[in-house]
Design an enzyme around this catalytic site. Structure first.
Site, PDB file in Angstrom:
ATOM      1  N   ARG A 218      -0.891  -9.500  13.526  1.00 53.10           N
ATOM      2  CA  ARG A 218      -1.448  -8.449  12.673  1.00 53.10           C
ATOM      3  C   ARG A 218      -2.289  -9.068  11.552  1.00 53.10           C
ATOM      4  NH1 ARG A 218       3.898  -5.470  11.118  1.00 53.10           N
ATOM      5  NH2 ARG A 218       2.625  -3.876  10.104  1.00 53.10           N
TER       6      ARG A 218
ATOM      7  N   ARG B  83      11.590  -6.508   5.165  1.00 51.21           N
ATOM      8  CA  ARG B  83      11.554  -5.065   5.442  1.00 51.21           C
ATOM      9  C   ARG B  83      12.366  -4.752   6.709  1.00 51.21           C
ATOM     10  NH1 ARG B  83       5.771  -2.112   5.383  1.00 51.21           N
ATOM     11  NH2 ARG B  83       5.444  -2.799   7.499  1.00 51.21           N
TER      12      ARG B  83
ATOM     13  N   LYS C 128       0.835  -1.214   0.000  1.00 49.68           N
ATOM     14  CA  LYS C 128       0.000   0.000   0.000  1.00 49.68           C
ATOM     15  C   LYS C 128       0.868   1.262   0.000  1.00 49.68           C
ATOM     16  CE  LYS C 128      -2.227  -1.006   3.870  1.00 49.68           C
ATOM     17  NZ  LYS C 128      -1.575  -2.259   4.292  1.00 49.68           N
TER      18      LYS C 128
ATOM     19  N   ARG D 182      10.871  -1.197  12.860  1.00 50.89           N
ATOM     20  CA  ARG D 182       9.584  -1.079  13.546  1.00 50.89           C
ATOM     21  C   ARG D 182       9.407  -2.229  14.530  1.00 50.89           C
ATOM     22  NH1 ARG D 182       4.975  -0.085   9.086  1.00 50.89           N
ATOM     23  NH2 ARG D 182       3.824  -1.139  10.744  1.00 50.89           N
TER      24      ARG D 182
ATOM     25  N   ARG E 265      -9.898   0.343   8.792  1.00 45.61           N
ATOM     26  CA  ARG E 265      -9.464  -1.014   9.134  1.00 45.61           C
ATOM     27  C   ARG E 265     -10.555  -1.805   9.845  1.00 45.61           C
ATOM     28  NH1 ARG E 265      -3.554   0.142   9.340  1.00 45.61           N
ATOM     29  NH2 ARG E 265      -2.416  -1.757   9.777  1.00 45.61           N
TER      30      ARG E 265
HETATM   31  P1  AMP Z   1       0.475   0.236   9.552  1.00 47.71           P
HETATM   32  O1  AMP Z   1       1.692   1.094   9.395  1.00 47.71           O
HETATM   33  O2  AMP Z   1      -0.674   0.675   8.697  1.00 47.71           O
HETATM   34  O3  AMP Z   1       0.770  -1.241   9.404  1.00 47.71           O
HETATM   35  O4  AMP Z   1      -0.032   0.455  11.042  1.00 47.71           O
HETATM   36  C1  AMP Z   1       0.785   0.118  12.152  1.00 47.71           C
HETATM   37  C2  AMP Z   1      -0.073  -0.040  13.399  1.00 47.71           C
HETATM   38  O5  AMP Z   1      -0.730   1.206  13.695  1.00 47.71           O
HETATM   39  C3  AMP Z   1      -1.215  -1.051  13.297  1.00 47.71           C
HETATM   40  O6  AMP Z   1      -0.795  -2.373  13.553  1.00 47.71           O
HETATM   41  C4  AMP Z   1      -2.166  -0.520  14.383  1.00 47.71           C
HETATM   42  O7  AMP Z   1      -1.697  -0.825  15.686  1.00 47.71           O
HETATM   43  C5  AMP Z   1      -2.047   0.986  14.190  1.00 47.71           C
HETATM   44  N1  AMP Z   1      -3.007   1.472  13.178  1.00 47.71           N
HETATM   45  C6  AMP Z   1      -2.718   2.046  11.969  1.00 47.71           C
HETATM   46  N2  AMP Z   1      -3.830   2.376  11.305  1.00 47.71           N
HETATM   47  C7  AMP Z   1      -4.867   2.005  12.101  1.00 47.71           C
HETATM   48  C8  AMP Z   1      -6.282   2.049  11.958  1.00 47.71           C
HETATM   49  N3  AMP Z   1      -6.874   2.544  10.860  1.00 47.71           N
HETATM   50  N4  AMP Z   1      -7.033   1.564  12.986  1.00 47.71           N
HETATM   51  C9  AMP Z   1      -6.480   1.077  14.098  1.00 47.71           C
HETATM   52  N5  AMP Z   1      -5.153   0.981  14.296  1.00 47.71           N
HETATM   53  C10 AMP Z   1      -4.338   1.438  13.306  1.00 47.71           C
END
Ligand code: AMP
Length: 192
Positions: free
Chosen positions: A150, A127, A13, A139, A88
Site C-alpha cells: 500500500r 491498529r 486521516k 482488516r 488517490r
Molecule cells: P483506505 O481505508 O482508505 O486505506 O482504503 C482501503 C482500500 O480501499 C485501498 O487500499 C484501496 O484498495 C481501496 N480504495 C479506497 N479509496 C480508494 C481510492 N480513492 N481509489 C482507489 N482505491 C481506493
C-alpha cells in the site's frame, strides 16, 4: 466547505476527519469505508473491489469516481464534506475537479498529513493488534506485508497528486507525527 485529508494509510486521516465532523458538522466521505461496506453487503461494487483491496491495490478510477460522484449529490453533502482517502490518483483529482466545477464548487483546502513509512507500518500493525484486543474485525489489508504494498502504491500513484494541488495553492502540509490534538488545532487554524 470541501476539505481533502491527504496522506498515506495510517497517517491519521480518519482520526482528524472525526474531529472535523464534530467541529464543522459536515460529513466524512471515506472511499475505503464505502468500499468495505459494499464488500460486507456483497454488492456488485463489493464483489469487484474485495480482491483488489485485500491485495492493497487501487480500485479503478472510473469506479471510484462513479461512487464519489453519486455520493456528493446527496443532501447531506450540500454544506460541504471531508474527503478521506480520495483522490488517490491524478485522474481521480482531475475527475473530482470536473465534478465540482459542474456544481459550481471548489476545494477549500487539501491537508497533507506527512508521516515516515517506518512509523506508518508500526501504526498499522498496532491498529490490527488493537482490533484483535477489542474483539473487532481485523482488516485483511492491515498487516505489515500488505502495508508495504500500500505504501509503494501511495508513493507511486498517490503522492504525485500533491504537486497538482500545490499548483492551485490549496495544499497545506502538516507533521503527522505530532499529537492528535496539536494536528487538530493546526487544521482548525487553516480552516478558520
Ligand atoms: P483506505 O481505508 O482508505 O486505506 O482504503 C482501503 C482500500 O480501499 C485501498 O487500499 C484501496 O484498495 C481501496 N480504495 C479506497 N479509496 C480508494 C481510492 N480513492 N481509489 C482507489 N482505491 C481506493
Amino acid at each position: 466547505m470541501i476539505i481533502v485529508l491527504f496522506g498515506p494509510p495510517g497517517a491519521g486521516k480518519g482520526t482528524q476527519a472525526e474531529f472535523l465532523v464534530k467541529k464543522y458538522g459536515i460529513v466524512q466521505l471515506s472511499t475505503g469505508d464505502m468500499l468495505r461496506k459494499a464488500v460486507s453487503e456483497g454488492t456488485e461494487l463489493g464483489k469487484k473491489a474485495k480482491a483488489i483491496m485485500d491485495a492493497g491495490q487501487l480500485v479503478d478510477d472510473t469506479t471510484i469516481l462513479g461512487v464519489i460522484g453519486e455520493r456528493i449529490k446527496a443532501p447531506d453533502c450540500a454544506n460541504g464534506f471531508i474527503l478521506d482517502g480520495f483522490p488517490r490518483t491524478i485522474p481521480q483529482a482531475e475527475g473530482l475537479d470536473k465534478l465540482l466545477q459542474s456544481a459550481n464548487n471548489n476545494i477549500h483546502s487539501v491537508i497533507e498529513l506527512r508521516v515516515p513509512d517506518s512509523l506508518l507500518i508500526e501504526r498499522i500493525v498496532k491498529r490490527a493488534n488493537d482490533a484483535v484486543k477489542n474483539g473487532q474485525a481485523v482488516r485483511a489489508d492491515d498487516n505489515a506485508e500488505t502495508m508495504q504494498k500500500r505504501l509503494k502504491i501511495y508513493h507511486e500513484q498517490t503522492a504525485p497528486v500533491l504537486p497538482y494541488y500545490e499548483k492551485t495553492g490549496v495544499l497545506r502540509v502538516l507533521d503527522g507525527t505530532d499529537s492528535i490534538d496539536n494536528i487538530s488545532g493546526q487544521i482548525a487554524k487553516i480552516l478558520a
